[in-house]
Design an enzyme around this catalytic site. Sequence first.
Site: not given
Ligand code: R5P
Length: 299
Positions: A203
Amino acid sequence: MPEADNSKDAKNYYLDVPVRNDLFFLKGSNSYDWGMKNRLARIFNPASGKTVMLAFDHGYFQGPTTGLERVDVTILPLAEHADALMLTRGILRTTIPASTQKPFVMRASGGPSILKELSNEQIAVDVEDALRMNASAMAVQVFIGGEFETQSVHNMTRLVDAGMRYSMPTLGVTAVGKEITRDARYIGLASRILAELGATFVKTYYVPGFETVTASCPVPIVIAGGKKLPELDALKMAHNAIGDGASGVDMGRNIFQSEAPVSMIRAVRKVVHENMKPEHAYEYYQEMKNAAAGAGVGA
Ligand code: R5P
């Protein structure tokens, strides 16, 4: 005991039909064991090869994030529209009904809060507990270029080793420090390192030149949403990412902080799974939002 099967002449072995020997649909994932593939096929839709993950694990280091103060109120109505959920075990066990059929990715690293050095994480969930909860994958933050870079890489490799014992995929998440320039060169470097060291999927953040990131990363990449954007911009980002080779999104704030979260996740699905153009997906979002408002139900 079954009766003896004596109908020899009635058997059909389909000798003219070759036995199927299909490749697994997901990039870089063909050599895994059946259990690992089956878990991945719960997260990624085998028909489109893509996923819309809903991320709401932010509380693990920043507490009650805007939009996540009451996960039972704001997130449960969204869950049915996601392919998979990304969450912590605290929220899973307290708030997610055990009757759910939704696969989930378990946040498995943590330690420092937003008040401290974020890269100083450790493994925060044992693989046996992930199995007890019936997780479909574990997620770990890796801070390439961060102060505790090696420690965070080691967290990931230990989770990968533990996961391989039980066919539990590991999602490596590239955490980008404030001092680091978030460009294709850095994102490509970090994503490739995570894949080389065993992440089952990665990711990371969408950046211009993302096609070079996906081309040089041998495992599937899903993009994080990042900070809240106007809905059309978030849909454009998702569309560009898919066009540049991403295998889906793992989106949080751009969904649960939207004015109409259910409409937004449904629009994101159109982009990710049906390659709908962002402008059309935005029209769809507005239609859903207006219809929900007209019906007096949650948008
Ligand atoms: C952040 O550290 C979290 O792991 C979230 O899963 C990640 O940032 C994704 O969320 P967003 O789309 O809000 O950035």
